[in-house]
Write a protein that holds these residues in place. Structure first.
Motif, PDB file in Angstrom:
ATOM      1  N   GLY A   1      -8.277 -40.312  32.797  1.00 22.59           N
ATOM      2  CA  GLY A   1      -8.908 -39.005  32.634  1.00 22.59           C
ATOM      3  C   GLY A   1     -10.368 -39.144  32.262  1.00 22.59           C
ATOM      4  N   VAL A   2     -10.848 -38.235  31.441  1.00 24.97           N
ATOM      5  CA  VAL A   2     -12.248 -38.258  30.989  1.00 24.97           C
ATOM      6  C   VAL A   2     -12.269 -38.266  29.461  1.00 24.97           C
ATOM      7  N   ASP A   3     -11.433 -39.160  28.887  1.00 24.98           N
ATOM      8  CA  ASP A   3     -11.260 -39.198  27.440  1.00 24.98           C
ATOM      9  C   ASP A   3     -12.137 -40.241  26.764  1.00 24.98           C
ATOM     10  N   VAL A   4     -13.173 -40.720  27.450  1.00 19.61           N
ATOM     11  CA  VAL A   4     -14.076 -41.702  26.869  1.00 19.61           C
ATOM     12  C   VAL A   4     -15.481 -41.118  26.792  1.00 19.61           C
ATOM     13  N   MET A   5     -16.285 -41.688  25.925  1.00 17.69           N
ATOM     14  CA  MET A   5     -17.695 -41.310  25.804  1.00 17.69           C
ATOM     15  C   MET A   5     -18.561 -42.531  26.066  1.00 17.69           C
ATOM     16  N   PRO A   6     -19.484 -42.442  26.998  1.00 21.32           N
ATOM     17  CA  PRO A   6     -19.710 -41.297  27.871  1.00 21.32           C
ATOM     18  C   PRO A   6     -18.656 -41.226  28.964  1.00 21.32           C
ATOM     19  N   ALA A   7     -18.475 -40.055  29.517  1.00 25.86           N
ATOM     20  CA  ALA A   7     -17.464 -39.876  30.563  1.00 25.86           C
ATOM     21  C   ALA A   7     -17.753 -40.749  31.782  1.00 25.86           C
ATOM     22  N   THR A   8     -19.013 -41.087  31.984  1.00 26.68           N
ATOM     23  CA  THR A   8     -19.389 -41.915  33.125  1.00 26.68           C
ATOM     24  C   THR A   8     -18.852 -43.347  33.013  1.00 26.68           C
ATOM     25  N   LEU A   9     -18.418 -43.749  31.811  1.00 31.09           N
ATOM     26  CA  LEU A   9     -17.852 -45.088  31.655  1.00 31.09           C
ATOM     27  C   LEU A   9     -16.614 -45.258  32.523  1.00 31.09           C
ATOM     28  N   GLY A  10     -15.776 -44.217  32.581  1.00 29.57           N
ATOM     29  CA  GLY A  10     -14.577 -44.294  33.407  1.00 29.57           C
ATOM     30  C   GLY A  10     -14.915 -44.546  34.869  1.00 29.57           C
ATOM     31  N   SER A  11     -15.937 -43.865  35.362  1.00 28.16           N
ATOM     32  CA  SER A  11     -16.359 -44.067  36.751  1.00 28.16           C
ATOM     33  C   SER A  11     -16.864 -45.483  36.968  1.00 28.16           C
ATOM     34  N   ALA A  12     -17.561 -46.020  35.976  1.00 27.08           N
ATOM     35  CA  ALA A  12     -18.081 -47.377  36.092  1.00 27.08           C
ATOM     36  C   ALA A  12     -16.949 -48.398  36.118  1.00 27.08           C
ATOM     37  N   LEU A  13     -15.908 -48.169  35.303  1.00 25.77           N
ATOM     38  CA  LEU A  13     -14.786 -49.105  35.260  1.00 25.77           C
ATOM     39  C   LEU A  13     -14.044 -49.159  36.591  1.00 25.77           C
ATOM     40  N   GLU A  14     -14.041 -48.059  37.332  1.00 19.39           N
ATOM     41  CA  GLU A  14     -13.376 -48.043  38.636  1.00 19.39           C
ATOM     42  C   GLU A  14     -14.018 -49.012  39.619  1.00 19.39           C
ATOM     43  N   ARG A  15     -15.250 -49.388  39.359  1.00 18.14           N
ATOM     44  CA  ARG A  15     -15.983 -50.239  40.297  1.00 18.14           C
ATOM     45  C   ARG A  15     -15.996 -51.711  39.881  1.00 18.14           C
ATOM     46  N   VAL A  16     -15.222 -52.046  38.851  1.00 17.62           N
ATOM     47  CA  VAL A  16     -15.228 -53.418  38.335  1.00 17.62           C
ATOM     48  C   VAL A  16     -14.180 -54.265  39.064  1.00 17.62           C
ATOM     49  N   ASP A  17     -14.622 -55.274  39.775  1.00 21.72           N
ATOM     50  CA  ASP A  17     -13.701 -56.214  40.418  1.00 21.72           C
ATOM     51  C   ASP A  17     -12.969 -57.031  39.352  1.00 21.72           C
ATOM     52  N   GLY A  18     -11.695 -57.263  39.560  1.00 22.49           N
ATOM     53  CA  GLY A  18     -10.916 -58.094  38.659  1.00 22.49           C
ATOM     54  C   GLY A  18     -10.174 -57.345  37.581  1.00 22.49           C
ATOM     55  N   LEU A  19     -10.565 -56.129  37.298  1.00 20.68           N
ATOM     56  CA  LEU A  19      -9.935 -55.370  36.209  1.00 20.68           C
ATOM     57  C   LEU A  19      -8.472 -55.075  36.502  1.00 20.68           C
ATOM     58  N   ALA A  20      -8.170 -54.678  37.727  1.00 24.01           N
ATOM     59  CA  ALA A  20      -6.792 -54.322  38.069  1.00 24.01           C
ATOM     60  C   ALA A  20      -5.847 -55.504  37.892  1.00 24.01           C
ATOM     61  N   GLY A  21      -6.305 -56.695  38.258  1.00 23.09           N
ATOM     62  CA  GLY A  21      -5.469 -57.868  38.115  1.00 23.09           C
ATOM     63  C   GLY A  21      -5.105 -58.135  36.665  1.00 23.09           C
ATOM     64  N   VAL A  22      -6.071 -57.974  35.771  1.00 21.16           N
ATOM     65  CA  VAL A  22      -5.823 -58.167  34.341  1.00 21.16           C
ATOM     66  C   VAL A  22      -4.825 -57.137  33.828  1.00 21.16           C
ATOM     67  N   VAL A  23      -4.983 -55.895  34.253  1.00 22.35           N
ATOM     68  CA  VAL A  23      -4.072 -54.825  33.830  1.00 22.35           C
ATOM     69  C   VAL A  23      -2.648 -55.123  34.274  1.00 22.35           C
ATOM     70  N   LEU A  24      -2.478 -55.516  35.523  1.00 19.56           N
ATOM     71  CA  LEU A  24      -1.133 -55.782  36.037  1.00 19.56           C
ATOM     72  C   LEU A  24      -0.486 -56.983  35.359  1.00 19.56           C
ATOM     73  N   GLU A  25      -1.281 -57.980  35.021  1.00 21.66           N
ATOM     74  CA  GLU A  25      -0.740 -59.163  34.355  1.00 21.66           C
ATOM     75  C   GLU A  25      -0.148 -58.835  32.993  1.00 21.66           C
ATOM     76  N   THR A  26      -0.667 -57.801  32.346  1.00 25.25           N
ATOM     77  CA  THR A  26      -0.195 -57.428  31.014  1.00 25.25           C
ATOM     78  C   THR A  26       0.691 -56.190  31.032  1.00 25.25           C
ATOM     79  N   SER A  27       1.056 -55.731  32.216  1.00 23.67           N
ATOM     80  CA  SER A  27       1.895 -54.539  32.350  1.00 23.67           C
ATOM     81  C   SER A  27       3.351 -54.957  32.549  1.00 23.67           C
ATOM     82  N   PRO A  28       4.288 -54.009  32.417  1.00 25.68           N
ATOM     83  CA  PRO A  28       5.697 -54.334  32.655  1.00 25.68           C
ATOM     84  C   PRO A  28       6.109 -54.340  34.124  1.00 25.68           C
ATOM     85  N   LEU A  29       5.188 -54.089  35.037  1.00 25.36           N
ATOM     86  CA  LEU A  29       5.517 -54.067  36.463  1.00 25.36           C
ATOM     87  C   LEU A  29       6.116 -55.389  36.917  1.00 25.36           C
TER      88      LEU A  29
END
Length: 251
Positions: A81-109
């Motif tokens: 959502g837009v629960d961070v300050m600044p809200a633009t941080l969320g948009s910036a995180l969407e463009r980070v290569d490698g982040l999804a892999g880290v998330v999945l490694e620590t998820s229950p999927l």
């Protein structure tokens, strides 16, 4: 300019989009519902992910009265959502290569699960990589996106690909690039986004299909009831207990 009010114009546009997905996405909705039903029947778990405003439609599926209890929210801190300050941080995180892999490694999927990934543009690194990495794990991926972006914009992932290119099934929301349904002669930018309305409805159609598909197979769908109706909490407690190993938002 039309003499219809802006409210009527927007609602008419939203209705038109809903009619388009009702007719044009019927086969995809049926296939997505069957995929989720297969996952539930085979003992798998269900997850939904979306970043920024796309997370709203994902959250609408989780811990939802009338919804499947097994749908869990896959979260990326800072991108829900837009629960961070600044809200633009969320948009910036969407463009980070490698982040999804880290998330999945620590998820229950795990293999055999199903993941719904919602991204209007489908062009950013996070949803693209999320789909790629999830499928490598043996997870079935349903992508919910506007395929128009792949034709009219460029990918922001290093592969040059879009979310739609890495899914077992794709649901096309049909939202125009820019997500704004109205214009006004005195307003320099288009306005009135409809993606949340349309995407939420599209996914609830899938959930309804999955629940009915399970029932048709003789399997009681693990549905939640509203806590505001008599007996709702007791009903939900039973479901939480029965499916405790497949629900991650309740302990």
């Amino acid at each position: 300019m039309s003499d219809r009010t802006p409210a009527v114009r927007f609602l008419d546009a939203a209705i038109g989009l809903l009619e388009r997905i009702r007719d044009g996405e019927a086969e995809s909705v049926a296939a997505a519902g069957a995929l989720l039903a297969d996952t539930v029947a085979d003992g798998g778990r269900l997850f939904a992910f979306g970043a920024g405003h796309s997370s709203l439609a994902a959250q609408d599926l989780v811990y939802r009265a009338g919804g499947l209890a097994l749908m869990n929210l896959l979260t990326v801190p800072g991108a829900v959502g837009v629960d961070v300050m600044p809200a633009t941080l969320g948009s910036a995180l969407e463009r980070v290569d490698g982040l999804a892999g880290v998330v999945l490694e620590t998820s229950p999927l795990r293999a055999g699960d199903a993941l719904v990934i919602i991204s209007l543009s489908g062009r950013n690194a996070l949803p693209v990589e999320m789909a790629m990495k999830a499928r490598e794990l043996g997870v079935k991926v349903i992508g919910v996106t506007s395929v128009a972006y792949a034709a009219q914009t460029s990918s922001r992932h290093s592969s040059g690909s879009f979310l739609k290119d890495h899914c077992d099934l794709v649901l096309d929301s049909g939202i125009a690039v820019g997500d704004a349904e109205l214009t006004h002669e005195n307003v320099p930018a288009p306005f009135a986004p409809a993606s949340t309305v349309v995407t939420a409805a599209l996914l609830q159609a899938v959930m309804a299909t999955a629940a009915s598909e399970l029932a048709d197979r003789g399997i009681e769908p693990p549905l939640l009831r509203s806590g505001n109706v008599d007996g709702g909490h007791a009903w939900n407690a039973r479901v939480f207990d029965e499916y405790a190993d497949r629900i991650f938002y309740h302990r």
